[in-house]
Enzyme design. Structure first.
Site, short mmCIF file in Angstrom:
data_model
loop_
_atom_site.label_atom_id
_atom_site.label_comp_id
_atom_site.label_asym_id
_atom_site.label_seq_id
_atom_site.Cartn_x
_atom_site.Cartn_y
_atom_site.Cartn_z
N TYR A 154 0.78 -1.26 -0.14
CA TYR A 154 -0.10 0.08 0.00
C TYR A 154 0.84 1.33 -0.10
O TYR A 154 0.41 2.40 -0.63
CB TYR A 154 -0.90 -0.03 1.35
CG TYR A 154 -2.20 0.81 0.97
CD1 TYR A 154 -3.16 0.64 -0.07
CD2 TYR A 154 -2.83 1.84 2.10
CE1 TYR A 154 -4.28 1.26 -0.21
CE2 TYR A 154 -3.85 2.37 1.95
CZ TYR A 154 -4.67 2.25 0.94
OH TYR A 154 -5.63 2.67 0.77
N LYS A 161 -3.89 8.32 3.46
CA LYS A 161 -5.03 7.93 4.10
C LYS A 161 -5.01 8.53 5.45
O LYS A 161 -6.02 8.83 6.08
CB LYS A 161 -5.38 6.39 4.20
CG LYS A 161 -5.71 5.77 2.77
CD LYS A 161 -7.20 6.64 2.26
CE LYS A 161 -7.62 5.79 1.12
NZ LYS A 161 -8.69 6.53 0.50
#
Length: 255
Positions: A154, A161
């Site tokens: 990720y 995020k």
């Protein structure tokens, strides 16, 4: 029978495919009585095609959330269609390929800045562009992927995020006096177009198969969409700055 969004006017971003959480949020919002408007970038025609699968016809407007000109004309475009707004769905995230897939230590700041601008700062810029339309308050709901952890593959979407989650809290602080609630839904992995753009996504998602207390279906975006619609409604009148996990309960399990 009335729906929980009767009379609400909702702007929804991020409808790319029928597998998108945003598509299911749009579908449920219409079914629950809302009047909606979709935004799309970079291919509005793709969203227009997918929008035909919604219960009722809906207009699609082009919106690049990093483009000040697009943001500047958003108020007028939304006002023409809906007259005002009661809710916003932020379902926008992007990172260049060199910011994903195990390249964390070698990613350029230019790519990191793009990920942060599109995925985090846009929550603030989109909301501020729509703020004059929310005279009676309302609800802003975004999508995150639990940023407390470092996930395989990720990479810089993780810090992006985390920035989104922090932005949500500060917006909740500053917009509460205008009766605007700001919340996020932390969804488990869904096999959407956005997910498939992450190299090694299957490895990341496989964690759910053996750690999630509730059985998790990667092919079912509706649970996350239901949470978004609930947060758009008046059923959470004093909830803001929150992150609602719709991940089968994995966030609560250590090992």
């Amino acid at each position: 029978m009335s729906g929980i969004l009767d009379g609400k006017r909702i702007l929804i971003t991020g409808v790319l495919m029928e597998s998108s959480i945003a598509f299911h949020a749009a579908k449920l919002a219409q079914e629950q009585g809302a009047e909606i408007l979709l935004t799309a970038y970079p291919r509005p025609t793709l969203t227009q095609r997918i929008a035909k699968k919604l219960p009722r016809p809906v207009k699609v407007i082009e919106l690049d959330v990093t483009n000040d000109e697009h943001l500047g004309r958003l108020e007028e475009a939304v006002s023409e269609e809906l007259g005002g707004l009661d809710g916003i769905v932020h379902s926008i995230a992007f990172a260049p390929q060199d910011a994903l897939g195990g390249n964390f230590l070698n990613t350029s700041f230019e790519s990191v800045a793009t990920a942060m601008h599109v995925s985090a700062f846009s929550l603030k810029s989109l909301t501020m562009a729509c703020l004059p339309l929310m005279q009676n308050g309302g609800s802003v709901v975004g999508l995150t992927f639990d940023a407390r952890y470092a996930w395989p593959q990720y990479d810089w979407m993780g810090p992006a995020k985390a920035a989104l989650e922090a932005t949500n809290r500060y917006m909740a602080r500053d917009l509460g006096k205008q009766n605007i609630r700001c919340n996020l839904v932390a969804a488990g992995p869904i096999g959407s177009m956005a997910a498939k753009s992450i190299p090694g996504f299957e490895e990341l998602a496989s964690v759910w198969g053996h750690r999630s207390p509730l059985e998790w279906e990667m092919t079912d975006p509706e649970p996350a969409a239901r949470a978004m619609v609930a947060l758009l409604s008046d059923w959470f009148p004093k909830t803001t700055g929150e992150i609602v996990h719709v991940d089968g309960g994995l966030h609560a399990i250590g090992a």
